[in-house]
Design a protein around this motif. Structure first.
Motif, short mmCIF file in Angstrom:
data_model
loop_
_atom_site.label_atom_id
_atom_site.label_comp_id
_atom_site.label_asym_id
_atom_site.label_seq_id
_atom_site.Cartn_x
_atom_site.Cartn_y
_atom_site.Cartn_z
N THR A 1 -11.70 -5.99 -7.73
CA THR A 1 -12.39 -5.70 -8.99
C THR A 1 -13.23 -6.91 -9.39
O THR A 1 -14.40 -6.77 -9.78
CB THR A 1 -11.36 -5.40 -10.11
OG1 THR A 1 -10.45 -4.42 -9.63
CG2 THR A 1 -12.03 -4.92 -11.37
N CYS B 1 -6.90 -6.73 -7.80
CA CYS B 1 -7.53 -7.55 -8.83
C CYS B 1 -8.74 -8.27 -8.24
O CYS B 1 -9.82 -8.32 -8.84
CB CYS B 1 -6.56 -8.60 -9.37
SG CYS B 1 -5.19 -7.92 -10.31
N SER C 1 -1.87 2.99 -9.19
CA SER C 1 -2.05 1.60 -8.76
C SER C 1 -2.09 1.52 -7.23
O SER C 1 -2.39 0.49 -6.67
CB SER C 1 -0.90 0.73 -9.28
OG SER C 1 0.32 1.18 -8.74
N GLN D 1 -7.12 -4.34 -16.85
CA GLN D 1 -6.27 -3.53 -15.96
C GLN D 1 -4.82 -3.81 -16.28
O GLN D 1 -4.42 -4.97 -16.33
CB GLN D 1 -6.49 -3.92 -14.49
CG GLN D 1 -7.73 -3.34 -13.88
CD GLN D 1 -7.88 -3.67 -12.39
OE1 GLN D 1 -7.24 -4.59 -11.88
NE2 GLN D 1 -8.73 -2.92 -11.72
N TYR E 1 -0.92 -3.21 -15.04
CA TYR E 1 -0.03 -2.77 -13.95
C TYR E 1 1.37 -2.60 -14.51
O TYR E 1 1.96 -3.54 -15.06
CB TYR E 1 -0.03 -3.80 -12.82
CG TYR E 1 -1.35 -3.89 -12.09
CD1 TYR E 1 -1.62 -3.07 -11.01
CD2 TYR E 1 -2.33 -4.78 -12.50
CE1 TYR E 1 -2.84 -3.14 -10.34
CE2 TYR E 1 -3.55 -4.87 -11.85
CZ TYR E 1 -3.80 -4.04 -10.76
OH TYR E 1 -5.00 -4.10 -10.11
N GLU F 1 -7.97 0.18 -17.85
CA GLU F 1 -7.33 0.97 -16.81
C GLU F 1 -5.82 0.78 -16.87
O GLU F 1 -5.34 -0.36 -16.82
CB GLU F 1 -7.82 0.53 -15.43
CG GLU F 1 -9.31 0.72 -15.24
CD GLU F 1 -9.75 0.44 -13.82
OE1 GLU F 1 -8.96 -0.15 -13.04
OE2 GLU F 1 -10.88 0.82 -13.48
N LEU G 1 -2.82 1.28 -14.73
CA LEU G 1 -2.50 1.57 -13.33
C LEU G 1 -1.00 1.75 -13.21
O LEU G 1 -0.22 0.87 -13.59
CB LEU G 1 -2.98 0.41 -12.46
CG LEU G 1 -4.51 0.22 -12.58
CD1 LEU G 1 -4.91 -1.20 -12.29
CD2 LEU G 1 -5.23 1.17 -11.67
N VAL H 1 -5.94 -8.95 -16.79
CA VAL H 1 -4.88 -8.11 -16.24
C VAL H 1 -3.66 -8.24 -17.16
O VAL H 1 -3.34 -9.33 -17.63
CB VAL H 1 -4.50 -8.59 -14.82
CG1 VAL H 1 -3.39 -7.74 -14.24
CG2 VAL H 1 -5.72 -8.56 -13.92
#
Ligand code: ADP
Ligand code: ASP
Ligand code: MG
Length: 444
Positions: free
Chosen positions: A28, A25, A255, A5, A7, A194, A196, A37
């Motif tokens: 998930t 987070c 996000s 992910q 951000y 992902e 976000l 992340v």
């Protein structure tokens, strides 16, 4: 399942936002997924750091130079563009932004009861070449990442940065955290990557310019590469290139909520067991690039080798030329017009002035007040008349076209920057992109 992910800056822009990211987070991770992340610097931080360095240099030189702090390409430091020691220090400086947000996010996750560890580029084995401010990832050493994941950690990585073979910190160009994320997903063979961000997905055009823009449920890698390279900053172009090469499924989504965003997929995806037909719409998106400038060289001798000399010089100076037009020859000479990234304009002109070919009869004319608008879609391959329709739409709004370039799946035009947003809206509406998919089908 392993998920990466990323951000972006706005998503970690305040402590409240970091807190919210930490919760997401943990959600998930509590679903049983391994989680890596990647974070950007808090919004505005990278610009602030570049500006600090620029202001310092201006001060040392008695405030003689001014320059823009923004931009997407390699950073411009006043007066000494391309100067390696500067660029090394600049990378050292700007990489700190991501270090801050990564550690803050790890602290927030820990405070919420989760297990997390933050790692900066060199700790996670993100190796790059030595092109400071615009480095390319060469390899990723997965050992540390696997070790931390096996220990049950959410691994929070500082995006945008790596290490070259000499042990210097490098950065990956503006928007480079997208590329960190996709490269990590590829290296770890993650199930999803992902991205976000502060929009719900990839839209038919920048929703800040056209509020009627529609979210696209999916786009091909090719289309996304075109959109990114033509100015849609929602994903850094290299991230999409890596995703395409390694077939990483990329999901661009908000996000702030968990709604579906946009999937970037290959041309014939087999999602949920059924193929998605991506060929239907002819134009999928409109992009605006404000970061180009135009140069005209007048009275170039119309003899073999002239053009090669001009563009050879620019290439040697590391300037990437985009559109090129050569006029018909009159009396043995011709005019050549082309575009370069705006941040490279001054040194392009300097370099060209040094050429013997640019004789006393030639003139170098530069123009920063331009922008490029592009329409993109794989459906253009099989449809005639798309360019003609685009020109007609712009003509109807009295927008004068200065340059044109086309490829199989895009048409780009250069217009005065004053008309950039108007042109985006005219093309967006003219190609029916403001309608939802259902409305488009009904209309066709
Ligand atoms: P992040 O900080 O999350 O990396 P960016 O600012 O780099 O986010 O990218 C998201 C922004 O990209 C959006 O806020 C939007 O203004 C812009 N954008 C440009 N073109 C598009 C597009 N076609 N679809 C969605 N967003 C776009
Ligand atoms: N912080 C870097 C930038 O502003 C990288 C990123 O956000 O992706 O360009
Ligand atoms: Mg970004």
């Amino acid at each position: 399942m392993l998920v990466v992910q990323k951000y972006g800056g706005t998503s970690v822009g305040t402590l409240e936002r970091i807190h919210a990211c930490a919760k997401r987070c943990l959600d998930t991770s509590r679903q049983g997924h391994g989680l890596v992340v990647v974070v950007s610097a808090m919004s505005g931080e990278t610009n602030r750091l570049i500006s600090l360095s620029n202001r310092l240099i201006s001060q040392v030189h008695g405030d003689q130079t001014t320059q823009s702090d923004e931009g997407k390409g390699p950073y411009v430091v006043s007066g000494r563009v391309g100067h390696r020691p500067h660029q090394r220090e600049l990378d050292q400086l700007v990489s700190t932004g991501e270090k801050v947000s990564a550690s803050l996010l790890a602290i927030a996750i820990q405070e919420l009861g989760g297990k997390a560890i933050s790692l900066v580029g060199h700790q996670l084995g993100m190796m790059t070449d030595g092109s400071f401010t615009n480095a390319r990832i060469t390899t990723i050493d997965r050992e540390r990442l696997h070790r931390e994941l096996d220990a049950g950690h959410i691994v929070v990585c500082a995006g945008f940065q790596g290490l070259d073979r000499e042990g210097n910190i490098t950065t990956l160009g503006r928007g480079g955290s997208d590329t960190s994320a996709v490269a990590l997903a590829a290296a770890l063979q993650a199930d999803a990557c992902e991205i976000l961000t502060d929009v719900d997905g990839v839209y038919t055009t920048d929703p800040r310019i056209e509020p009627r823009a529609q979210k696209l449920p999916h786009l091909t890698y090719e289309e996304m590469i075109e959109l990114s390279s033509l100015g849609a900053k929602v994903l850094q172009i290299r991230s999409v290139e890596i995703a395409m090469k390694h077939r990483v499924p990329v999901h661009v989504r908000s996000s702030l909520h968990t709604g579906e965003g946009t999937w970037i997929v290959s041309e014939q995806p087999q999602q949920s067991g059924r193929a998605i037909n991506l060929q239907t719409p002819i134009v999928r998106g409109v992009a605006l690039d404000r970061n180009e400038a135009k140069i005209t060289v007048t009275n170039v001798a119309d003899i073999p080798g002239s053009i090669a000399t001009i563009f050879g010089k620019l290439a040697n100076d590391g300037v990437v030329v985009d559109m090129i037009i050569q006029n018909a020859s009159r009396n043995g000479s011709t005019d050549v017009t082309f575009t370069v990234p705006e941040q490279d304009l001054d040194r392009s002109i300097e370099g060209l002035q040094a050429l013997d070919l640019i004789s006393s009869t030639s003139e170098l004319i530069s123009d920063r007040a331009i922008c490029k608008i592009s329409i993109v879609g794989v459906g253009m391959r099989t449809h005639a008349g798309v360019a003609a329709k685009a020109f007609e739409l712009l003509g109807r709004d009295n927008i004068n076209i200065q340059m044109v370039s086309t490829s199989e799946i895009k048409v780009s035009v250069v217009v005065h920057e004053r008309y950039g947003e108007l042109a985006v809206r005219a093309l967006h509406e003219g190609f029916g992109l403001h309608q939802s998919a259902g409305e488009q089908q009904a209309a066709s």
